[in-house]
Every structure is written in structure tokens, then in C-alpha cells.
Motif scaffolding. Structure first.
Motif, PDB file in Angstrom:
ATOM      1  N   PHE A   1       0.860  -1.185   0.000  1.00 22.73           N
ATOM      2  CA  PHE A   1       0.000   0.000   0.000  1.00 22.73           C
ATOM      3  C   PHE A   1       0.898   1.238   0.000  1.00 22.73           C
ATOM      4  O   PHE A   1       1.160   1.836   1.038  1.00 22.73           O
ATOM      5  N   THR A   2       1.379   1.588  -1.189  1.00 24.06           N
ATOM      6  CA  THR A   2       2.311   2.714  -1.283  1.00 24.06           C
ATOM      7  C   THR A   2       1.654   4.015  -0.838  1.00 24.06           C
ATOM      8  O   THR A   2       2.241   4.781  -0.064  1.00 24.06           O
ATOM      9  N   HIS A   3       0.450   4.280  -1.317  1.00 26.19           N
ATOM     10  CA  HIS A   3      -0.304   5.450  -0.849  1.00 26.19           C
ATOM     11  C   HIS A   3      -1.227   4.987   0.284  1.00 26.19           C
ATOM     12  O   HIS A   3      -2.444   4.954   0.158  1.00 26.19           O
ATOM     13  N   SER A   4      -0.614   4.623   1.379  1.00 25.44           N
ATOM     14  CA  SER A   4      -1.297   3.926   2.473  1.00 25.44           C
ATOM     15  C   SER A   4      -2.442   4.703   3.109  1.00 25.44           C
ATOM     16  O   SER A   4      -3.356   4.106   3.670  1.00 25.44           O
TER      17      SER A   4
ATOM     18  N   MET B   1      -7.317  -1.552   5.911  1.00 22.45           N
ATOM     19  CA  MET B   1      -8.221  -2.568   5.382  1.00 22.45           C
ATOM     20  C   MET B   1      -7.485  -3.838   4.964  1.00 22.45           C
ATOM     21  O   MET B   1      -8.096  -4.782   4.455  1.00 22.45           O
ATOM     22  N   HIS B   2      -6.180  -3.887   5.171  1.00 23.91           N
ATOM     23  CA  HIS B   2      -5.374  -4.967   4.603  1.00 23.91           C
ATOM     24  C   HIS B   2      -5.778  -6.355   5.093  1.00 23.91           C
ATOM     25  O   HIS B   2      -5.690  -7.340   4.357  1.00 23.91           O
ATOM     26  N   LYS B   3      -6.239  -6.472   6.333  1.00 26.18           N
ATOM     27  CA  LYS B   3      -6.586  -7.790   6.878  1.00 26.18           C
ATOM     28  C   LYS B   3      -7.711  -8.442   6.083  1.00 26.18           C
ATOM     29  O   LYS B   3      -7.680  -9.650   5.808  1.00 26.18           O
TER      30      LYS B   3
ATOM     31  N   LEU C   1       2.870  -6.077   3.259  1.00 30.45           N
ATOM     32  CA  LEU C   1       4.110  -5.412   3.650  1.00 30.45           C
ATOM     33  C   LEU C   1       3.767  -4.444   4.781  1.00 30.45           C
ATOM     34  O   LEU C   1       3.062  -3.453   4.563  1.00 30.45           O
ATOM     35  N   GLN C   2       4.235  -4.756   5.974  1.00 25.37           N
ATOM     36  CA  GLN C   2       3.819  -4.001   7.156  1.00 25.37           C
ATOM     37  C   GLN C   2       4.605  -2.699   7.314  1.00 25.37           C
ATOM     38  O   GLN C   2       5.365  -2.506   8.270  1.00 25.37           O
ATOM     39  N   VAL C   3       4.406  -1.814   6.350  1.00 29.19           N
ATOM     40  CA  VAL C   3       5.027  -0.485   6.394  1.00 29.19           C
ATOM     41  C   VAL C   3       3.970   0.538   6.018  1.00 29.19           C
ATOM     42  O   VAL C   3       3.411   0.481   4.910  1.00 29.19           O
TER      43      VAL C   3
ATOM     44  N   TYR D   1      11.866  -0.943   1.270  1.00 35.36           N
ATOM     45  CA  TYR D   1      11.107  -1.911   2.066  1.00 35.36           C
ATOM     46  C   TYR D   1      10.618  -3.065   1.188  1.00 35.36           C
ATOM     47  O   TYR D   1      10.671  -4.239   1.591  1.00 35.36           O
ATOM     48  N   ILE D   2      10.150  -2.735  -0.013  1.00 36.17           N
ATOM     49  CA  ILE D   2       9.690  -3.781  -0.938  1.00 36.17           C
ATOM     50  C   ILE D   2      10.874  -4.635  -1.375  1.00 36.17           C
ATOM     51  O   ILE D   2      10.799  -5.875  -1.407  1.00 36.17           O
TER      52      ILE D   2
END
Length: 267
Positions: free
Chosen positions: A67-70, A97-99, A115-117, A140-141
Motif C-alpha cells: 500500500f504505497t499510498h497507504s 483494510m489490509h486484513k 508489507l507491514q510499512v 522496504y519492498i
């Protein structure tokens, strides 16, 4: 004697036919049984989906969610949570919303990891501008891909256009439209595009016109790479726009997961 035999035959026929006649009469318990029509496959459950007991196989197709634009969010979602309207938020956003995204992939036998960032939070801490989001996310990626193998990397975003351009209705149910953005200035361009096209086609087979297809980006004023040079199976997907509801987004997430399972994961 003949008369007695006729009487006996008549009596036997009467008692033999009686249950059949009674069964044809319109008594309450004699209603004709009609089997229920088979239920249509449910693509979307709800945003309180629980899949804690569902585990993909050990050799499952593996997806990394980025999620780059998290902090991108949806107006209705933020209104529900905070009673205010915005298109970016540090708490209620795509990253939060990632879960549910992971859960839908898991339900389709796919192993999904986020990716937990919180990239935009890191940008804020480092004083980075919005245009530096992909550059900020890149190390990070790269580190994650160095340490783990993935069959597909999905960078998930939200479009900025209005509802009439980002919503499709199928059988009286609304979904957030999806589109795929491919950076045409990276060495993996053709492979990235082929992967995106495969997912797009599979999504449209499930819900007609849910995918708007592929948008190629290159030239002055755009990134043109979007970190897709880091892997041949790296795709950027935009799900819905600022006016789409939480349920519409999750319905499309369910379609996306099923499309990947039906297409790429079976190859």
C-alpha cells in the motif's frame, strides 16, 4: 360364484387405490415437493469476515500486498468512522483494510501477506513530499522480495475520480471498479502488463465490466516505473474511487482474489 369373485376384486382394487387417491387430494401435508434452486456462489461476505480456521496449503500461490499510498481512503468510509469527509486519513484508510484483503485471498486458497510499512507515515516522519511515495516504499519492498518469494505483488490504490466512473452494478449489487496501472518505463513492462491483463480478464469474467483495463504510464510528470522493475509479477491496481463505499470495495477485493485464484494461480 362369479359375482363373489367380482366383489372381491373390486374390494381389493378399492383399498389398493385409496392411498393414491388420498395423496392427490389437496390436504396440507400433500403439497408437492419442489427442490430449492441452487444458491449462486457468494463472492462477498461482509467486512466482519472471519477466516481464522482457513489456512492455504503449504505450497499455495503467494501474494504480497503493498500500500504505497497507504493513507488513501474513501469518503463514505471516513464518514462512517469519524463523521467527516476527506480522501486521505492517517488511521481509517486502505492500509487499515489490509486484513480483509488477506482474508479474501486465503478463502481462495492463496497465501497473502501485507508489507507491514505505513509508507505515508514514514514519509511524514522523514519530511518527504507526496511525489516521493514510490521512492520511500522501494527499499522496504526490495528487502521483502530479497528475503521471501512471491508469485504476485499487488500495490493497491484508490482512484481519484467520481462515483459514476468507479462503480459497476451487476444483478442489483454495486461493486467498485478496478483499473491497472503499468509503468511503461521499466524492463519488466511487457511481463507486468501481461500479468495485469490476465487478472483484468478474469475479473471481467466474474463481474462484467468490473475492470476498466490497463493504463500505461510514461513520459514527463509521471513515475513510469512504480517499482515494477523489482519483479516481473508486480502490478498496481486501483480499486474504486473517493465516493465508493466500504462494502463495494470489499466486494471487489473478493472478486480480485477469486480472479487471481482462477487465472494466475492455476497456471
Amino acid at each position: 360364484m362369479v359375482r363373489k369373485i367380482k366383489g372381491l376384486v373390486f374390494t381389493l382394487l378399492f383399498f389398493f387405490s385409496l392411498p393414491i387417491v388420498i395423496g392427490l387430494l389437496p390436504f396440507p401435508n400433500n403439497e408437492k415437493f419442489v427442490p430449492a434452486a441452487p444458491e449462486e456462489k457468494i463472492l462477498f461476505a461482509s467486512n466482519d469476515l472471519v477466516v481464522s480456521d482457513v489456512a492455504p496449503p503449504a505450497d499455495a500461490y503467494k501474494v504480497l500486498l503493498v500500500f504505497t499510498h497507504s493513507h488513501e481512503t474513501y469518503k463514505p468510509l471516513l464518514e462512517n468512522e469519524k463523521g467527516m469527509v476527506a480522501v486521505y486519513d492517517s488511521k481509517t484508510n486502505l492500509f487499515s483494510m489490509h486484513k480483509l484483503f488477506e482474508d479474501y485471498f486465503r478463502l481462495n486458497g492463496i497465501s497473502a501477506k501485507t508489507l507491514q510499512v505505513d509508507v505515508m507515515d514514514v514519509m511524514k516522519q522523514k519530511g518527504k513530499g507526496f511525489h516521493e511515495a514510490y521512492k520511500t516504499a522501494r527499499p522496504y519492498i526490495a528487502e521483502e522480495l530479497k528475503n521471501n518469494h512471491y508469485d504476485l505483488i499487488l500495490d493497491i490504490h484508490r482512484d481519484s475520480t467520481s462515483r459514476n466512473k468507479t462503480t459497476v452494478v451487476h444483478k442489483d449489487v454495486s461493486y467498485a471498479k478496478a483499473s491497472f496501472v503499468i509503468g511503461a518505463e521499466n524492463p519488466n513492462y511487457k511481463h507486468n502488463k501481461a500479468v495485469a491483463q490476465s487478472i483484468s480478464n478474469a475479473m471481467n469474467q466474474i463481474i462484467p465490466n468490473i475492470s476498466k483495463g490497463i493504463i500505461e504510464k510514461k513520459g514527463t510528470g509521471v513515475d513510469g516505473v512504480y517499482n515494477q522493475d523489482l519483479a516481473k509479477e508486480f502490478v498496481l491496481i486501483e480499486i474504486g474511487g473517493i465516493d465508493n463505499t466500504e462494502d463495494e470495495v470489499y466486494r471487489t477485493a473478493a472478486v480480485l482474489a477469486q480472479a487471481v485464484a482462477n487465472g494466475l494461480a492455476r497456471k
